[in-house]
Design an enzyme around this catalytic site. Sequence first.
Site, PDB file in Angstrom:
ATOM      1  N   LYS A 182       0.851  -1.182   0.000  1.00  0.00           N
ATOM      2  CA  LYS A 182       0.000   0.000   0.000  1.00  0.00           C
ATOM      3  C   LYS A 182       0.897   1.246   0.000  1.00  0.00           C
ATOM      4  CE  LYS A 182      -4.268   1.487   2.141  1.00  0.00           C
ATOM      5  NZ  LYS A 182      -5.424   1.092   2.915  1.00  0.00           N
ATOM      6  N   GLU A 197     -19.802  -3.637  10.444  1.00  0.00           N
ATOM      7  CA  GLU A 197     -20.727  -2.769  11.181  1.00  0.00           C
ATOM      8  C   GLU A 197     -21.850  -3.555  11.846  1.00  0.00           C
ATOM      9  OE1 GLU A 197     -19.600  -2.177   8.122  1.00  0.00           O
ATOM     10  OE2 GLU A 197     -18.547  -0.266   8.259  1.00  0.00           O
ATOM     11  N   ARG A 219     -25.455  -0.192   7.193  1.00  0.00           N
ATOM     12  CA  ARG A 219     -25.117  -1.602   7.159  1.00  0.00           C
ATOM     13  C   ARG A 219     -25.649  -2.364   8.389  1.00  0.00           C
ATOM     14  NH1 ARG A 219     -21.004  -3.482   3.741  1.00  0.00           N
ATOM     15  NH2 ARG A 219     -21.754  -2.731   1.739  1.00  0.00           N
TER      16      ARG A 219
HETATM   17  C1  TPP Z   1     -19.072  -0.737   4.854  1.00  0.00           C
HETATM   18  C2  TPP Z   1     -17.833   0.123   4.905  1.00  0.00           C
HETATM   19  N1  TPP Z   1     -17.252   0.376   6.102  1.00  0.00           N
HETATM   20  C3  TPP Z   1     -16.148   1.158   6.156  1.00  0.00           C
HETATM   21  C4  TPP Z   1     -15.611   1.693   5.023  1.00  0.00           C
HETATM   22  C5  TPP Z   1     -14.431   2.644   5.094  1.00  0.00           C
HETATM   23  N2  TPP Z   1     -13.258   2.125   4.368  1.00  0.00           N
HETATM   24  C6  TPP Z   1     -12.933   2.548   3.143  1.00  0.00           C
HETATM   25  S1  TPP Z   1     -11.593   1.805   2.530  1.00  0.00           S
HETATM   26  C7  TPP Z   1     -11.403   0.895   3.917  1.00  0.00           C
HETATM   27  C8  TPP Z   1     -10.265  -0.071   4.021  1.00  0.00           C
HETATM   28  C9  TPP Z   1     -10.328  -1.076   2.943  1.00  0.00           C
HETATM   29  O1  TPP Z   1      -9.253  -1.949   3.073  1.00  0.00           O
HETATM   30  P1  TPP Z   1      -8.926  -2.943   1.899  1.00  0.00           P
HETATM   31  O2  TPP Z   1     -10.176  -3.447   1.299  1.00  0.00           O
HETATM   32  O3  TPP Z   1      -7.945  -3.924   2.385  1.00  0.00           O
HETATM   33  O4  TPP Z   1      -8.287  -1.997   0.789  1.00  0.00           O
HETATM   34  P2  TPP Z   1      -6.959  -1.104   0.876  1.00  0.00           P
HETATM   35  O5  TPP Z   1      -7.391   0.270   1.234  1.00  0.00           O
HETATM   36  O6  TPP Z   1      -6.055  -1.711   1.890  1.00  0.00           O
HETATM   37  O7  TPP Z   1      -6.400  -1.170  -0.492  1.00  0.00           O
HETATM   38  C10 TPP Z   1     -12.388   1.194   4.854  1.00  0.00           C
HETATM   39  C11 TPP Z   1     -12.486   0.623   6.183  1.00  0.00           C
HETATM   40  C12 TPP Z   1     -16.273   1.422   3.813  1.00  0.00           C
HETATM   41  N3  TPP Z   1     -15.850   1.945   2.663  1.00  0.00           N
HETATM   42  N4  TPP Z   1     -17.357   0.637   3.784  1.00  0.00           N
END
Ligand code: TPP
Length: 656
Positions: A291, A376, A404
Amino acid sequence: MIMKLLPGITSPADLKRLPIDQLPTVAAEIRYAIGEQIKKSGGHFAPNLGVVELTIALHYVFDFSHDRLLFDVGHQCYPHKLLTGRLPMLAKLRTREGMAGFPEPRESEYDLFSVGHAGTAISTAVGMARGDMLNGEAFDPTVRPNGRRVVSLIGDASIVNGVALEGLNNAGTLKRQFLVVLNDNGMSIAKPQGAIAAYFDRVRVNPAYRSMKRAAKDVLRELPGGSILKEMSHRLGEIAKDAITEDAWFEKFGLLTVGPIDGHDLPSLIDMLIEIKDVDRPMVLHVHTVKGKGFDFAEGDACKFHSPGSLVVEGCRVEVKKSGRSFTSAFGDAMMDLMQRDEKIVACTAAMPDGTGLNKALSAFPDRTWDTGICESHAMDMMAGLAKTGFRPFFAVYSTFLQRAFDQVFQEVALQGLAVRLCLDRAGLVGGDGAVHHGFCDISILRIFPKAVLMAAMDEPSLAAGLEFMRTYDEGLSAIRYPRDNVSDMFVHEPCPPFELGKARALRTHENPDLAILGYGVMAIEAMKALEHLNGHGEYKVNVYDARFAKPVDRELIRSLLERNVPIITVEDHSLIGGFGSCVQEAALEMGLDARLITRLGLPESWIYQDSRKSQLAEAGIDAPSIARVVREVLDAHHTIDVSPAASQTPQVVKP
Ligand SMILES: Cc1ncc(C[n+]2csc(CCOP(=O)(O)OP(=O)(O)O)c2C)c(N)n1
């Protein structure tokens, strides 16, 4: 850097014309273009840097003008957008005229769904895979080799989401090509949480696992009949066979897994995708990425540079531009204070420790504070369980992600009469993240629960006072909302009275007002600012109230205004349907008062897309100048009609 290749790529067809050895240059130019833009405007940074090679390889091998590409969350879609003709839109990233920060079908046929919430890509991909089969368009190696293939791209932190697991469960039953690309960078926004994250970690570092992978070819030969590995071995090329993992986890879902492979090695990625693209069974390609790849500061602190605001570069130091005190920071400090004073308080976030400000409490009170990961629904139920065991749970969650956990707040919280406290950050219009993230419906979905108490904070002292009220409110569900904005200091020098159930706070009053504005949360501040825009109407007496409660709404105040024939304007940063204004209107009707004297301002019945929050408030007609305009219209209309006591028995107010 002078970009030589990227500007010439107006569609993936242009990319496909390049030899593989030029693709690293395309990758470097994509990183450069994204870096230059984020410096100016902010946006999702580290997630996009990590998938540059992966995205190039996917577009190089598949044809997504025809095949299906589904993004999970969608915050990692910038390289995809730059390869699908949207480089010219990057300069206005996250604004109305520019490129949306998430996949957006209005922008391009290469974007299939507007998304921003985690966990959905596998399920929508399953739906499209089934739809393409029913339409006779699906890829089939013998019957329809030019049919549509389906690929979904999901991160290691998102795949633990309940919806994603439900999707996997169903994907495993498909009898066709279906590729899930797992982008495993070992990070959520913060550190990923839970058993599956620990499992991915073990896969990453365990030497026993690696030797197991080396033995994969033998495994293929020796497995008993019926195993997916055995069934599929003849369909894979040598590279993919070599990379097969006896990955018990995905295999249990019915998906063969290859990888983990290096997600930054373009030739290997391309070779692998070429080998697996025609496999007519569900598969997972497990890819390891870094990342923030390509920028040391982002690799070093992927959490801080996940989605920063604009950046300040001083020599080799890169910082996120400071932008004042946010409601999130105010909430974080208020929670610290509450948890210090009350040992019964427990708190949690669903993968947003920094985003909600709960990170401080997580460090200071690790035994009473949790990060559940992107879960959630689980978090809500866990809070219900804690309430049942005598604790005072606070769940810090963005308004949009509360959606959610709707069924959980219904059954496990409200129906049980449990006192779970919801702290709803990003309530209202959220700016650059756009329609996928607006907190537009929390009042509507929560107010239907018997005895739910709904509040809003207009500034930092009122947020602290509201949270203190919630601390001792043990009767049932309560919630407080506050926006993605900085706190106003307009009232910091005036004492903030404690919250009293169902009571508004008067901010400006006259004994016999011509009109009253009831602002919900920060809209009360906006209403105060509107008074300054009342050119030529300054002589009118306008009362302004911080409504504080949408439920129970301040009936006494509504009665006293309407009985005196004082028109009311309600203002809320929320959908008009089922929102605060509806609460006021319904209360007026229930009390037999003239609800026609009420004018409601709030979010219209249309989507408001990415832009600054300021522009979005103007678009919705709830910024100070818009409120002032409506005040003038209501006053003008009201004073052209007969408002004598006799007439007010059967009021004849003409609404603007
Ligand atoms: C239902 C929901 N909860 C929280 C989020 C906030 N959020 C956006 S990106 C993310 C992390 C995602 O991690 P990953 O899928 O591993 O992707 P990365 O950013 O590491 O590439 C979060 C928690 C969201 N988008 N949707």
